[in-house]
Design a protein around this motif. Structure first.
Motif, mmCIF file in Angstrom:
data_model
loop_
_atom_site.group_PDB
_atom_site.id
_atom_site.type_symbol
_atom_site.label_atom_id
_atom_site.label_comp_id
_atom_site.label_asym_id
_atom_site.label_seq_id
_atom_site.Cartn_x
_atom_site.Cartn_y
_atom_site.Cartn_z
ATOM 1 N N SER A 120 0.846 -1.172 0.000
ATOM 2 C CA SER A 120 0.000 0.000 0.000
ATOM 3 C C SER A 120 0.885 1.226 0.000
ATOM 4 N N GLU A 121 0.544 2.156 -0.831
ATOM 5 C CA GLU A 121 1.248 3.421 -0.801
ATOM 6 C C GLU A 121 0.205 4.516 -0.854
ATOM 7 N N VAL A 122 0.122 5.280 0.222
ATOM 8 C CA VAL A 122 -0.820 6.382 0.276
ATOM 9 C C VAL A 122 -0.067 7.605 0.773
ATOM 10 N N THR A 123 -0.091 8.649 0.008
ATOM 11 C CA THR A 123 0.591 9.876 0.397
ATOM 12 C C THR A 123 -0.408 11.018 0.413
ATOM 13 N N TRP A 124 -0.784 11.436 1.619
ATOM 14 C CA TRP A 124 -1.658 12.599 1.751
ATOM 15 C C TRP A 124 -0.780 13.840 1.853
ATOM 16 N N PRO A 125 -1.359 15.014 1.618
ATOM 17 C CA PRO A 125 -0.553 16.224 1.811
ATOM 18 C C PRO A 125 -0.111 16.307 3.287
ATOM 19 N N THR A 126 1.128 16.605 3.515
ATOM 20 C CA THR A 126 1.635 16.690 4.886
ATOM 21 C C THR A 126 0.794 17.695 5.690
ATOM 22 N N ASP A 127 0.453 17.289 6.904
ATOM 23 C CA ASP A 127 -0.345 18.111 7.827
ATOM 24 C C ASP A 127 -1.788 18.317 7.362
ATOM 25 N N TRP A 128 -2.284 17.441 6.490
ATOM 26 C CA TRP A 128 -3.687 17.552 6.073
ATOM 27 C C TRP A 128 -4.591 17.268 7.281
ATOM 28 N N ALA A 129 -5.897 17.395 7.066
ATOM 29 C CA ALA A 129 -6.840 17.328 8.185
ATOM 30 C C ALA A 129 -6.788 16.012 8.947
ATOM 31 N N GLY A 130 -6.418 14.937 8.290
ATOM 32 C CA GLY A 130 -6.351 13.641 8.975
ATOM 33 C C GLY A 130 -4.929 13.208 9.283
ATOM 34 N N SER A 131 -4.028 14.175 9.363
ATOM 35 C CA SER A 131 -2.604 13.839 9.503
ATOM 36 C C SER A 131 -2.274 13.173 10.828
ATOM 37 N N GLN A 132 -3.201 13.273 11.814
ATOM 38 C CA GLN A 132 -2.952 12.560 13.068
ATOM 39 C C GLN A 132 -3.100 11.056 12.875
ATOM 40 N N LEU A 133 -3.701 10.666 11.750
ATOM 41 C CA LEU A 133 -3.837 9.236 11.451
ATOM 42 C C LEU A 133 -2.783 8.779 10.451
ATOM 43 N N VAL A 134 -2.531 9.589 9.450
ATOM 44 C CA VAL A 134 -1.486 9.233 8.487
ATOM 45 C C VAL A 134 -1.133 10.455 7.634
ATOM 46 N N ASN A 135 0.156 10.656 7.437
ATOM 47 C CA ASN A 135 0.612 11.575 6.389
ATOM 48 C C ASN A 135 0.944 10.756 5.148
ATOM 49 N N ASN A 136 1.769 9.732 5.356
ATOM 50 C CA ASN A 136 2.029 8.827 4.240
ATOM 51 C C ASN A 136 2.388 7.449 4.773
ATOM 52 N N ILE A 137 2.088 6.468 3.979
ATOM 53 C CA ILE A 137 2.419 5.099 4.348
ATOM 54 C C ILE A 137 2.875 4.377 3.095
ATOM 55 N N ASP A 138 3.854 3.544 3.257
ATOM 56 C CA ASP A 138 4.374 2.782 2.134
ATOM 57 C C ASP A 138 4.703 1.387 2.645
ATOM 58 N N LEU A 139 3.819 0.459 2.333
ATOM 59 C CA LEU A 139 4.030 -0.933 2.719
ATOM 60 C C LEU A 139 4.346 -1.709 1.463
ATOM 61 N N SER A 140 5.294 -2.599 1.536
ATOM 62 C CA SER A 140 5.473 -3.494 0.405
ATOM 63 C C SER A 140 5.926 -4.847 0.912
ATOM 64 N N SER A 141 5.601 -5.859 0.150
ATOM 65 C CA SER A 141 6.042 -7.199 0.520
ATOM 66 C C SER A 141 6.369 -7.947 -0.759
ATOM 67 N N ILE A 142 7.378 -8.730 -0.705
ATOM 68 C CA ILE A 142 7.739 -9.575 -1.847
ATOM 69 C C ILE A 142 7.618 -11.015 -1.403
ATOM 70 N N TYR A 143 6.804 -11.768 -2.109
ATOM 71 C CA TYR A 143 6.672 -13.193 -1.831
ATOM 72 C C TYR A 143 7.558 -13.958 -2.808
ATOM 73 N N ILE A 144 8.368 -14.840 -2.282
ATOM 74 C CA ILE A 144 9.202 -15.701 -3.127
ATOM 75 C C ILE A 144 8.823 -17.128 -2.779
ATOM 76 N N GLN A 145 8.384 -17.859 -3.794
ATOM 77 C CA GLN A 145 7.792 -19.162 -3.481
ATOM 78 C C GLN A 145 8.191 -20.253 -4.468
#
Lengths: 418, 528
Positions: A120-145
């Motif tokens: 997941s990659e979500v980038t809100w404007p820094t200090d936006w109205a919901g910034s107490q919950l998230v400014n930005n998040i970047d999750l990634s996972s690589i599965y090798i199987q």
């Protein structure tokens, strides 16, 4: 070939995927074009992901499928009562998948897959109205199987294998709605960890009542990403013994990558192939995102998620237009795992409808180019997250408004058979 | 083939654009918010420190950014509002460079080694704002310290006035006055406002109140000319009405609409409600040890009070519960002469000195309001008084005993608002508010009864989504660390109140603000 695989794997360590929950269904160009169905479709090495049991029914000795998508996502937010609005500025996700299978003999096939089902990659404007919950998040996972597939009979096969996961996380948000330093800069915390590893597994089975009719089952285990060696950075906190200390700290956090069960069927009729998949995603494992900092002066963060298990219904169709060209289309209905009152802007996901299409063009009998695209349409939703924590009082504070998301992903891939 | 490709590319590009999410009713498209009969395109705010965004005993940038006019202007901007400019200070320290005696830096909440909080002056960096002019034509024309009549006073922004002592002008207005002789009203009118807020008159009573009523009440003196007023006086009601009317008439002359804000009670302010009238607790070991000796000393005085027919002035400290402080009540008959006679048998030649100290003394009652600044001095020895007494021949030990502020040495007028002073303030406030209401009604202007909201904050609190704002000092969220000026959160509540008044008077439709998104006090240990 192995060298190439390794090269691609290491060059693409920054695998980023898209906003909207963190399950990302782009695990094969051919499947994606058909609504991401595939548990009962015997078509390509994409089966490593969709159902390893099916690999033994592939016609060729060696099958390779590689693909990449460009995911464009956008989330908009507004609150009419407060006259506030915001829009994400997410970078383009480029999830990659690589699959290969090899028939060792007529009853056993080996396979290898590299894919990115969660991110997941979500980038809100820094200090936006919901910034107490998230400014930005970047999750990634690589599965090798690696997988192995056994043909028990013409009618029945099984398969499966271990999964090695490498996960990365970066997450920044403000410390509360109002905490600032003396100059009014919002106090914020970033947590970062990369190369977090863990193991899981998947199994599959395929049943072929007739030559044209397949029934598939697959199950991928839950994997918990446990972050223990990451770094938390506290910034812009006021210089006070009653506030967290600016600088770095260690932290412990867990993020579950939920288990997924798929059952489905496919039916071939002349030039047509019809497929239906049902996914059950066991999101109830995601109860809370708890971040516990090492320094006792830095308050731990508890963020209830309370996800519920959710279902996805997928429909796909393929039409062999000419000898060289196969056309595909699909639709799916994706139910959100997010319950009312738990709609956090870091995973702004509500029920969605996915529309997909694509084609394969056989350049030679061995090599085909696959193209796909999908568009994920979300309903406009009035939602809130009612469990934000006031850092001073500890009280839970709601944050909400109207959200609307969209995701659009064109993709391209190659299928090679020998 | 190429043509086709271009066509497909164009379709693809269109498809990409069509994939952008869009709301059914986007708030930034016209129609949702309306200005009604009002026109917010040129909004000017007139007033004092409350309008300026003064907080924590200073004016600084973030306080200005969170001033109610600035918050309001952002809401207005969704309904036709234009740019809103403010004469921003140079830093977030507050105060003026080289003039920190009169204009010190802001207060921050510091924590001692034992974890106890106290408001202290920020010393992390020095004030960098000077008196130089920023030019005229700012939208926020709030001038900290201004009384009603200052807004029409020529020379109130004259830099030369700062060179005399006491200053004849106001440095905050000096920074944005259009000329040496400019008036605040004149500069406002020159900007042709289409909409205004006016919140003025607080200081016409507040400076009297915060100084414990040391000034004059011109409703009693009958003095109408503000030229003859001292800084801590109460403005005559008629003078206020005349000035206020002049302000309103000036502002509406070109058809501008606006909102008038009335004046809250001083009892809404933690500056007057934080220090209890009975703060002397026997749980304080130092004080408890002195109680028997104190009561023994006062027993002789109390007998004299009874003999002189004023037994209610008796001073007694309880060993089981907190006792009231001893104050000087200048409304009491001065009985120094008779008291001298009465206590001469007991105190001999010291009698006149002691009698003078208690000639108008009594213990405080629940009716008295102690000002916030008294909290730092109650129970402290007054070393000047000790020296003075020793010079008058009082033995050093007794001199020390007689010089404990609020215990043996009555608190001076400046620390206490006695009921008579409170009545003077309240009478003036009631008259001012009647003027404000009448002028709002007569001119079709919106009126925001902010007094009522602040009263609610002081009596139970104002709930919002996620909490409650009260007038409790430090913790209530409504008042900054000076105990008088609101926090950003309280400015947000005032903004919502104004929006409500604008909507009902002018048929506007505006978004409100969430008080939870606005801060309260700032903690920092960058203090000396």
């Amino acid at each position: 070939m192995r060298k190439l695989l390794l090269l691609i794997l290491f060059v693409s360590v920054t695998l980023v995927t898209y906003a909207g929950g963190y399950r990302v269904s782009v695990q094969g160009q051919r499947a994606m074009a058909m609504g991401h169905t595939g548990v009962a479709v015997v078509n390509s090495a994409e089966l490593v992901f969709f159902n390893p049991a099916g690999l033994v029914y592939l016609e060729n000795k060696l099958n390779v499928s590689v693909g990449v998508s460009g995911i464009f996502t956008d989330v908009i937010f507004q609150n009419e009562d407060l006259g506030i609005s915001a829009e994400t500025d997410n970078s383009i996700g480029t999830p990659l998948n690589i699959y290969a299978s090899y028939m060792v003999n007529d009853w056993m096939a080996l396979g290898l897959g590299v894919y990115t089902p969660y991110g997941s990659e979500v980038t809100w404007p820094t200090d936006w109205a919901g910034s107490q919950l998230v400014n930005n998040i970047d999750l990634s996972s690589i599965y090798i199987q690696p997988v192995v597939s056994f043909k028990l009979s013409e009618y029945f096969s099984i398969g499966g294998g271990p999964i090695f996961v490498v996960g990365n996380v970066e997450f920044n948000r403000n410390a509360g709605r109002t905490t600032t330093d003396i100059n009014g800069n919002r106090s914020n915390v970033t947590i970062e960890d990369s190369g977090v590893t863990n193991w899981g597994w998947s199994v599959g089975a395929m049943f072929n009542p007739t030559e044209n009719f397949h029934v598939g089952f697959s199950y991928r285990s839950e994997i918990i990403i446990e972050s223990e060696d990451g770094e938390a950075t506290f910034s812009n906190f006021p210089n006070s013994p009653n506030a967290p200390q600016n600088g770095t700290d260690g932290f412990v956090a867990e993020l579950p990558l939920p288990a997924e069960l798929t059952v489905g069927l496919s039916y071939e009729y002349k030039k047509w192939l019809f497929a239906f998949d049902y996914n059950r995603q066991y999101w109830d494992v995601y109860e809370s995102l708890d971040i516990n900092f090492n320094n006792p002066r830095n308050p731990d963060s508890s963020n209830p998620r309370n996800y519920k298990n959710s279902s996805v219904y997928r429909f796909g169709v393929q039409y062999q237009a000419t000898e060289k060209i196969a056309l595909r289309a699909g639709y799916y209905r994706d139910e959100t795992p997010v319950q009312p009152g738990f709609f956090a802007p870091e995973t702004p996901r509500n029920d969605s409808d996915g529309f997909s299409g694509g084609l394969s063009f056989a350049v030679t009998p061995k090599l085909a180019i696959d193209a796909s695209f999908f568009y994920l349409r979300f309903e406009e939703v009035d939602a809130s997250y009612d469990f934000g924590t006031n850092p001073t009082t500890g009280a839970r504070e709601p944050f909400g408004g109207t959200y609307k998301s969209s995701a659009f992903a064109p993709g391209i891939g190659l299928t090679y058979k020998m | 083939m190429i043509k086709n490709n271009i066509k497909y590319l164009a379709i693809l590009a269109l498809g990409l654009i069509a994939c952008e999410p869009e709301f059914d009713n986007p708030i930034d498209e016209s129609g949702i918010y309306k200005s009604g009969e009002a026109d917010f395109s040129n909004f000017i705010a007139l007033g004092n420190s409350l309008t300026a965004g003064f907080a924590d005993g200073a004016l600084y940038i973030t306080g200005q950014e969170n001033s109610f006019p600035n918050i309001l202007s952002k809401q207005f901007s969704l309904a036709g509002g234009g740019e809103f400019t403010q004469p921003l200070m140079a830093d977030n320290v507050g105060g003026f460079a080289g003039a920190t005696e009169a204009f010190p830096p802001r207060l921050v909440l510091a924590f001692g080694e034992d974890g106890s909080p106290s408001p202290e002056r920020f010393t992390g960096s020095s004030p960098s704002t000077d008196f130089s002019s920023l030019g005229a034509s700012f939208s926020n024309m709030g001038v900290p310290g201004a009384k009603s009549y200052h807004l029409v006073a020529e020379g109130y922004g004259n830099p030369a006035g700062l060179q005399v002592s006491p200053p004849a002008s106001n440095p905050y207005f000096v920074r944005f006055a259009s000329s040496a002789n400019a008036t605040v009203l004149g500069d406002a009118v020159a900007q042709n406002p289409t909409f205004f807020t006016l919140w003025i008159g607080n200081n016409d009573i507040l400076s009297y109140a915060t100084s414990g009523g040391v000034g004059m009440d011109h409703n009693i003196t009958g003095e109408l000319n503000p030229m003859n007023y001292g800084p801590n006086d109460i403005t005559n009601n008629m003078t206020f009405a005349g000035v206020y009317s002049q302000l309103v008439n000036g502002l509406i002359a070109n058809g501008s609409k606006g909102v008038l804000l009335n004046l809250p009670s001083v009892t809404s302010l933690p500056f007057f409600t934080t220090v209890p009238f009975a703060p002397l607790s026997p749980l304080n070991q130092d004080f408890a040890e002195q109680i028997p000796a104190l009561n023994q000393t006062f027993a002789g005085l109390n007998a004299a009070f009874t003999a002189l027919g004023v037994p209610e002035r008796a001073i007694q400290f309880s060993t089981t519960s907190a006792s009231p402080v001893v104050i000087k009540d200048e409304s009491l008959v001065d009985i120094t002469a008779n008291l001298t006679t009465a206590i001469t048998p007991a105190f001999g030649p010291l009698a006149p000195i002691i009698a003078a100290q208690y000639g108008q003394a009594r213990q405080a009652t629940a009716e008295d309001l102690l000002v916030l600044t008294s909290s730092g001095i109650i129970g402290q020895p007054d070393t000047d008084r000790v020296t003075e007494l020793i010079n008058l021949g009082v033995p050093a030990e007794l001199a020390g005993q007689l010089s404990v502020k609020g215990v043996s040495l009555p608190l001076e007028d400046q620390f206490v608002l006695i009921p008579a002073e409170q009545t003077a303030i309240e009478n003036a406030r009631t008259a001012y508010n009647a003027t404000i209401s009448a002028l709002a009604a007569a001119n079709g202007l919106a009126l925001y009864d902010v007094a009522s909201d602040l009263n609610q904050a002081a009596n139970g609190g104002i709930p919002y989504n996620g909490g409650i704002v009260t007038s409790q000092f430090v913790t209530g969220g409504g008042f900054s660390l000076d105990g008088v000026h609101p926090t950003p959160r309280a400015h947000a509540i005032v903004t919502n109140g104004i929006i409500g008044a604008v909507e009902s008077t002018y048929g506007a439709s505006l978004p409100s603000v969430n008080p939870a998104d606005f801060g309260t006090i700032t903690v920092s240990n960058e203090v000396n």
